[in-house]
Design an enzyme around this catalytic site. Sequence first.
Site, short mmCIF file in Angstrom:
data_model
loop_
_atom_site.label_atom_id
_atom_site.label_comp_id
_atom_site.label_asym_id
_atom_site.label_seq_id
_atom_site.Cartn_x
_atom_site.Cartn_y
_atom_site.Cartn_z
N GLN A 122 0.54 -3.27 -5.13
CA GLN A 122 -0.07 -2.17 -4.23
C GLN A 122 1.19 -1.98 -3.57
O GLN A 122 1.74 -2.68 -2.87
CB GLN A 122 -1.22 -2.60 -3.63
CG GLN A 122 -1.85 -1.47 -2.86
CD GLN A 122 -2.97 -1.76 -2.17
OE1 GLN A 122 -3.92 -2.72 -2.68
NE2 GLN A 122 -3.51 -1.31 -1.15
N GLY A 123 1.45 -0.65 -3.26
CA GLY A 123 2.65 0.00 -2.15
C GLY A 123 2.17 0.74 -1.22
O GLY A 123 0.81 0.73 -0.99
N PHE A 146 1.87 4.10 -0.80
CA PHE A 146 1.18 5.37 -1.09
C PHE A 146 0.22 5.11 -2.22
O PHE A 146 -0.26 6.00 -2.97
CB PHE A 146 2.31 6.30 -1.36
CG PHE A 146 2.97 6.41 -0.44
CD1 PHE A 146 2.82 7.05 0.81
CD2 PHE A 146 4.49 6.23 -0.47
CE1 PHE A 146 3.60 7.28 2.01
CE2 PHE A 146 5.55 6.29 0.78
CZ PHE A 146 4.78 6.96 1.96
N GLY A 147 0.07 3.79 -2.83
CA GLY A 147 -1.07 3.57 -3.82
C GLY A 147 -1.05 2.48 -4.49
O GLY A 147 -0.07 1.36 -4.27
N VAL A 164 -0.88 0.26 -8.35
CA VAL A 164 -0.51 0.30 -9.69
C VAL A 164 -1.33 -0.44 -10.80
O VAL A 164 -1.56 -1.44 -10.37
CB VAL A 164 1.01 -0.03 -9.84
CG1 VAL A 164 1.45 0.10 -11.02
CG2 VAL A 164 1.97 0.73 -8.82
N ASP A 183 14.66 3.88 -0.75
CA ASP A 183 13.65 2.61 -0.79
C ASP A 183 14.05 1.76 -2.01
O ASP A 183 13.16 1.22 -2.48
CB ASP A 183 12.23 3.25 -0.69
CG ASP A 183 11.21 1.96 -0.23
OD1 ASP A 183 11.56 1.20 0.58
OD2 ASP A 183 10.11 2.13 -0.43
#
Length: 832
Positions: A515-516, A518-519, A521, A632
């Site tokens: 999880q990052g 913006f969403g 995976v 990033d």
Amino acid sequence: MAIFYFPYLLLLTMFSSYGFADITTSSPLSIRQTLSSPDGTFELGFFNPSSTQNHQYVGIWFKKVTPRVYVWVANRENPVTSSTASLTISSNGSLILLDEKQKLLWSSGEESLTSNQVRAELSDYGNLVLVDNVTGTHLWQSFEHPTDTMLPLSSLMYAIPNNTRRVLTSWKSNTDPSPGEFVAELTPEVPPQGLVRKGSLPYWRSGPWAETRFTGILEMDETYVNPLTMVQDVVNGTGVMTFCALRNFDVSYIKLASDGSLNVRRSNGGNTGWIKHFEGPLSSCDLYGTCGANGMCIRSISSPICKCLKGFVPKSDDEWNSGNWTRGCVRRTELSSSCQGNYSSTTQSKDTTDGFYRVANIKPPDSYELASSGDAEQCRQGCLGNCSCSAFAYIKGIGCLVWKHELLDMVQFTQGGEILFIRLARSELAGSKRIKIISVSAISLCVIIILGLAAFGCWRYRVKQNGQARVAMEVSEDSWKNHLKSQDVSGLNFFEMHTIQNATDNFSISNKLGQGGFGTVYKGKLKDGKEIAIKRLSRSSGEGTEEFMNELKLISKLQHRNLVRLLGYCIEGEEKLLVYEFMVNKSLDSFLFDLKKKLEIGWSKRFNIIQGIARGLVYLHRDSLLRVVHRDLKASNILLDEKMNPKISDFGLARMFQGTQNQDNTGRVFGTLGYMSPEYAWTGTFSEKSDIYSFGVLVLEIITGKEISSFTYGKEDKNLLAYAWESWSETGGVNLLDQDIADSESDLVEAAEVKRCVQIGLLCVQYQAMDRPNIKQVVTMLTSTMDLPKPKQPVFALDTSDEDSLSPKSNDHKDLFSDDENKPAQEKPGSD
């Protein structure tokens, strides 16, 4: 005849000056003489651990493995300071150490023997033993008097009746064998646990023993080859923990280091060096009571953080918010008043009694008690019926453990661990919310009826407007969806939502990869068997739509072997998804910062990963149709394929430059602290040199195996950049290589390569952007033997209240890498 025997007598005399079979009254051991074990594994003799003091100690060490490891020291508090000394047997059968003036420096103890038929021998296990020649009895042995090290067949123990303990005591420092401030012991609790004390205070503990493992050591899972055995006699008040040899390795040991860490090392002898088998503590979460009473430390790859248990609040909000968590947390709601008398489940309402809240992946707290035998439900009922019981756990290999009053030294892992049930007042549990909602709803009903008449007049008007808005929204969504399926993202596949749902088992948590910002995976598998990775944009992300559009348009135009490949996308209502090729080995950080998996990426693979990332950046910065700044770049955004080749991923924050533009400015700074260049973090200005800074940090992480956000070193808590600069200044950086890799690959590591990469990393993290190389220069440095410029000391901390500290000093900086790109461009306001 005497002449015939003379050569043999001479040979015997020469041999006795170097090696001994045993020590007796008539055959003492002197300085520069050694006593070897029969198989040559261990050696006993005098040694000097410090190059600055002439202090000699009698000790035992591994004879065949380098670097030398001392496993036992006799006179650790009284070093020999004279040029001569002897280790011998006294007239009463004791092993004694005498200096040149026959002063007693150390003794094994009074053996109360008058016989001189006693000898000291060194066994193949590294145990120095006093043996009675007449009876064969062992009168004394070093295994029963350990210093800082356990060898196979040695043990720690306690015996409550006679108040005796066998413990490890650390050296004072790496060059001073005198007793240090750390002690490792076996506790007399039932079940026992391993405990390291700093002085009189707990420093680190293992958690309770569960048949074959310590429950607080995450590495002791079902795949761990456990070298420990435990025997606890509760009736007689004794306990013994024995260290057994590690399978498939010639030698191994457990050592309590001078910094309080407990290390298990192994080796196959010779120049193979030592390989790390286990080390603890691993993070500040493991230190005793980091989060105080009723606080829980969340141990993850990133920096640890404390949180209060459910139903608890910080004892001091000000201290807690400032990062001082030691005072811990207190209950928000007191437990049920039913505990004022004897508890009866038949007389108390379920809505007024206490309940339990389940917390998973836990290192069990300290100060537990073993409850009577029974199953998990009996354990629960027993805790509920005991007013002093604050939590319980039913653990395989132990049974029912209960805690009374405060819960101390709790850690939550990302996986593994035990399940703890915390006792809370009913009002703190989720079930009580329904009652509150019903009560509030009943009170509000009257108000709703009154307001209903007034609201009716607006109803028709709002229905009309909502209908129009809904039509407009549907048209907008369809238009956007159709627009994305057009030429802007040509070459990509459009996936239907049902295809994605089938591939991910409806976004099952078992398919979650990570999880990052913006969403999330997920891993998926298409009908044809092809594996994919799906990035599901978070609906709550305010920046999500922009990042989604940006990544979709940008990465669809980028194709390179060191960039992750975008296969397609999906849009359905509020759902926005990107479909990527699946990387079997996931991300670089999952290897680099993992105690076990890091050994799978030796130096050659790490060097290949560094080069691959650099090639990917060359494509982004120079060779692609678009000039792209990633913004990033970090270990978690480097994915690894089946051959451990790196691929740069996550372009949600990337930005394109056009024409001669090489610098931009953003009104909002996104990214990851530690990887962001100073000019981007403080002013929002970014360029290709921002990526170079991130690359430099990443290179140093790959070399050291340490994470920038959590690494500290020494009393001054130096960060990774400071530590790298110090290492490069003193040794050229060769000792900066991850110790696990250095130990296991001592003959394979190219020291010059390591030094070169350290220097390149330091050049990339220069404070001034113009002092950093561009990416093509970096690749040239990595692939050639050209002399490298000398880096300046990185800026580790600045006083931001001083305006001058934020501005470059032109007279202090010389442009090391002069090219057109270093000329600053005019900043422009960004809409980022």
